[in-house]
Design a protein around this motif. Structure first.
Motif, PDB file in Angstrom:
ATOM      1  N   GLU A   1      34.865  49.031  51.785  1.00  0.00           N
ATOM      2  CA  GLU A   1      34.055  48.214  50.885  1.00  0.00           C
ATOM      3  C   GLU A   1      33.547  46.963  51.603  1.00  0.00           C
ATOM      4  O   GLU A   1      32.421  46.518  51.369  1.00  0.00           O
ATOM      5  N   THR A   2      34.391  46.406  52.477  1.00  0.00           N
ATOM      6  CA  THR A   2      33.961  45.247  53.259  1.00  0.00           C
ATOM      7  C   THR A   2      32.762  45.606  54.132  1.00  0.00           C
ATOM      8  O   THR A   2      31.764  44.879  54.173  1.00  0.00           O
ATOM      9  N   LEU A   3      32.842  46.742  54.821  1.00  0.00           N
ATOM     10  CA  LEU A   3      31.729  47.171  55.671  1.00  0.00           C
ATOM     11  C   LEU A   3      30.481  47.433  54.844  1.00  0.00           C
ATOM     12  O   LEU A   3      29.362  47.105  55.269  1.00  0.00           O
ATOM     13  N   GLN A   4      30.651  48.017  53.658  1.00  0.00           N
ATOM     14  CA  GLN A   4      29.493  48.256  52.809  1.00  0.00           C
ATOM     15  C   GLN A   4      28.828  46.938  52.434  1.00  0.00           C
ATOM     16  O   GLN A   4      27.606  46.827  52.429  1.00  0.00           O
TER      17      GLN A   4
ATOM     18  N   LEU B   1      37.201  38.585  53.504  1.00  0.00           N
ATOM     19  CA  LEU B   1      36.111  39.042  54.363  1.00  0.00           C
ATOM     20  C   LEU B   1      34.854  39.343  53.556  1.00  0.00           C
ATOM     21  O   LEU B   1      33.734  39.250  54.067  1.00  0.00           O
ATOM     22  N   GLN B   2      35.035  39.709  52.299  1.00  0.00           N
ATOM     23  CA  GLN B   2      33.906  39.980  51.409  1.00  0.00           C
ATOM     24  C   GLN B   2      33.412  38.709  50.722  1.00  0.00           C
ATOM     25  O   GLN B   2      32.470  38.765  49.932  1.00  0.00           O
ATOM     26  N   LEU B   3      34.068  37.573  51.004  1.00  0.00           N
ATOM     27  CA  LEU B   3      33.773  36.296  50.350  1.00  0.00           C
ATOM     28  C   LEU B   3      33.976  36.385  48.836  1.00  0.00           C
ATOM     29  O   LEU B   3      33.329  35.657  48.069  1.00  0.00           O
ATOM     30  N   ASP B   4      34.870  37.278  48.433  1.00  0.00           N
ATOM     31  CA  ASP B   4      35.213  37.438  47.014  1.00  0.00           C
ATOM     32  C   ASP B   4      36.482  36.632  46.746  1.00  0.00           C
ATOM     33  O   ASP B   4      37.581  37.179  46.604  1.00  0.00           O
TER      34      ASP B   4
ATOM     35  N   PRO C   1      37.505  34.778  44.112  1.00  0.00           N
ATOM     36  CA  PRO C   1      38.240  34.978  42.853  1.00  0.00           C
ATOM     37  C   PRO C   1      39.198  36.169  42.912  1.00  0.00           C
ATOM     38  O   PRO C   1      40.333  36.076  42.438  1.00  0.00           O
ATOM     39  N   SER C   2      38.740  37.267  43.509  1.00  0.00           N
ATOM     40  CA  SER C   2      39.619  38.434  43.638  1.00  0.00           C
ATOM     41  C   SER C   2      40.750  38.163  44.620  1.00  0.00           C
ATOM     42  O   SER C   2      41.878  38.634  44.428  1.00  0.00           O
ATOM     43  N   ALA C   3      40.470  37.408  45.680  1.00  0.00           N
ATOM     44  CA  ALA C   3      41.515  37.040  46.636  1.00  0.00           C
ATOM     45  C   ALA C   3      42.591  36.215  45.933  1.00  0.00           C
ATOM     46  O   ALA C   3      43.796  36.435  46.146  1.00  0.00           O
ATOM     47  N   ALA C   4      42.171  35.278  45.081  1.00  0.00           N
ATOM     48  CA  ALA C   4      43.126  34.454  44.337  1.00  0.00           C
ATOM     49  C   ALA C   4      43.932  35.305  43.361  1.00  0.00           C
ATOM     50  O   ALA C   4      45.139  35.120  43.209  1.00  0.00           O
ATOM     51  N   ARG C   5      43.253  36.255  42.691  1.00  0.00           N
ATOM     52  CA  ARG C   5      43.937  37.111  41.731  1.00  0.00           C
ATOM     53  C   ARG C   5      44.976  37.987  42.419  1.00  0.00           C
ATOM     54  O   ARG C   5      46.115  38.100  41.967  1.00  0.00           O
ATOM     55  N   ASN C   6      44.606  38.621  43.535  1.00  0.00           N
ATOM     56  CA  ASN C   6      45.549  39.485  44.245  1.00  0.00           C
ATOM     57  C   ASN C   6      46.693  38.684  44.853  1.00  0.00           C
ATOM     58  O   ASN C   6      47.831  39.164  44.924  1.00  0.00           O
ATOM     59  N   THR C   7      46.406  37.468  45.307  1.00  0.00           N
ATOM     60  CA  THR C   7      47.470  36.603  45.834  1.00  0.00           C
ATOM     61  C   THR C   7      48.448  36.229  44.736  1.00  0.00           C
ATOM     62  O   THR C   7      49.673  36.247  44.946  1.00  0.00           O
ATOM     63  N   THR C   8      47.922  35.898  43.568  1.00  0.00           N
ATOM     64  CA  THR C   8      48.781  35.556  42.437  1.00  0.00           C
ATOM     65  C   THR C   8      49.657  36.739  42.045  1.00  0.00           C
ATOM     66  O   THR C   8      50.850  36.585  41.777  1.00  0.00           O
ATOM     67  N   ARG C   9      49.058  37.926  42.023  1.00  0.00           N
ATOM     68  CA  ARG C   9      49.833  39.139  41.724  1.00  0.00           C
ATOM     69  C   ARG C   9      50.966  39.319  42.727  1.00  0.00           C
ATOM     70  O   ARG C   9      52.105  39.618  42.346  1.00  0.00           O
ATOM     71  N   PHE C  10      50.657  39.144  43.993  1.00  0.00           N
ATOM     72  CA  PHE C  10      51.672  39.348  45.021  1.00  0.00           C
ATOM     73  C   PHE C  10      52.828  38.359  44.871  1.00  0.00           C
ATOM     74  O   PHE C  10      54.003  38.741  44.960  1.00  0.00           O
ATOM     75  N   VAL C  11      52.503  37.104  44.626  1.00  0.00           N
ATOM     76  CA  VAL C  11      53.543  36.075  44.484  1.00  0.00           C
ATOM     77  C   VAL C  11      54.401  36.344  43.256  1.00  0.00           C
ATOM     78  O   VAL C  11      55.646  36.318  43.315  1.00  0.00           O
TER      79      VAL C  11
END
Length: 243
Positions: free
Chosen positions: A131-134, A88-91, A93-103
């Motif tokens: 943070e998304t709303l901000q 939602l934040q269009l971030d 790289p962080s989405a990929a990093r957190n997804t990798t962590r979860f997997v």
């Protein structure tokens, strides 16, 4: 349990916003100070009678490696919701990093009990709907202290129940008994965090002449620092001296 907590968060926010009128002479940014102070007194009493002693018992009874595994399990199941906010934040790289962590942690880390991804450099990008709303331009609004949930503001108080009720894929998918394990692990993570930051928390709550004002200041400073909110004056890291 998650549903009940979500409803309680909404009810707490609605209660504070709708029931309070600005107090004459209230601190700027804290028009709900009267109700906030009542909620602070409740939260302080809850910490003194239940959370603080329970966290000490938890530390004495549960070995440190087990505490870490419990907190890891809770943290791992929170990652899908953080990925949603990253997107939602269009971030991406962080989405990929957190997804990798979860997997990695869900497989190699045995359902998230261990954190192998940390050892190979995939650190968590913590985030939430506040943070998304901000990022969408929503200002923090008036300061709020919510019953049980503690210091917040209008934006983040609303965002908290959105995270819990709408942006929590794990909470919507998990069924008993795993959902119950998650609830227990969330409690364990809270108790461990109370231990880790015990000195700072005790200083604010029990070492301050006005614990409410001090808690408000620490929350606002730390949240603004966390979100890099340079629009506000209090933009410092309140925990820098402890590092």
């Amino acid at each position: 349990m998650i549903e009940r907590l979500s409803i309680f968060a909404v009810a707490s926010l609605v209660m504070v916003v709708s029931a309070c009128s600005p107090r004459p002479g209230a601190v700027a940014g804290d028009p709900f100070e009267r109700a906030n102070r009542d909620n602070h007194a409740f939260n302080k009493d809850l910490d003194r009678k239940i959370l603080s002693p329970l966290s000490k018992t938890y530390a004495d009874v549960v070995p440190d490696p087990v505490e870490d595994s419990v907190s890891n399990f809770a943290s791992n199941l929170s990652l899908p919701g953080k990925v949603v906010n990253n997107v939602l934040q269009l971030d991406l790289p962080s989405a990929a990093r957190n997804t990798t962590r979860f997997v990695l942690n869900s497989t190699v880390g045995v359902a998230g009990l261990f954190d192998p991804s940390q050892k190979i450099g995939f650190t968590e990008k913590d985030t939430d709907f506040g943070e998304t709303l901000q990022g969408w331009g929503v200002a923090e609004g008036a300061y709020l202290e919510l019953p049980v949930f503690g210091p917040s503001n209008l934006r983040d108080g609303f965002a908290r129940f959105v995270d819990m009720l709408l942006l929590d894929p794990a909470g919507q998918i998990l069924k008993p008994p795993v959902s119950k394990y998650r609830t227990v692990s969330n409690i364990g993570a809270i108790l461990q965090k109370r231990q880790i930051y015990g000195a700072q928390i005790d200083e604010v709550l029990y070492g301050s002449a006005d614990s409410y004002a001090q808690a408000r200041l620490v929350y606002l400073q730390s949240r603004r620092f966390e979100l890099k909110d340079i629009a506000n004056d209090a933009y410092i890291d309140p925990y820098a001296e402890f590092e």
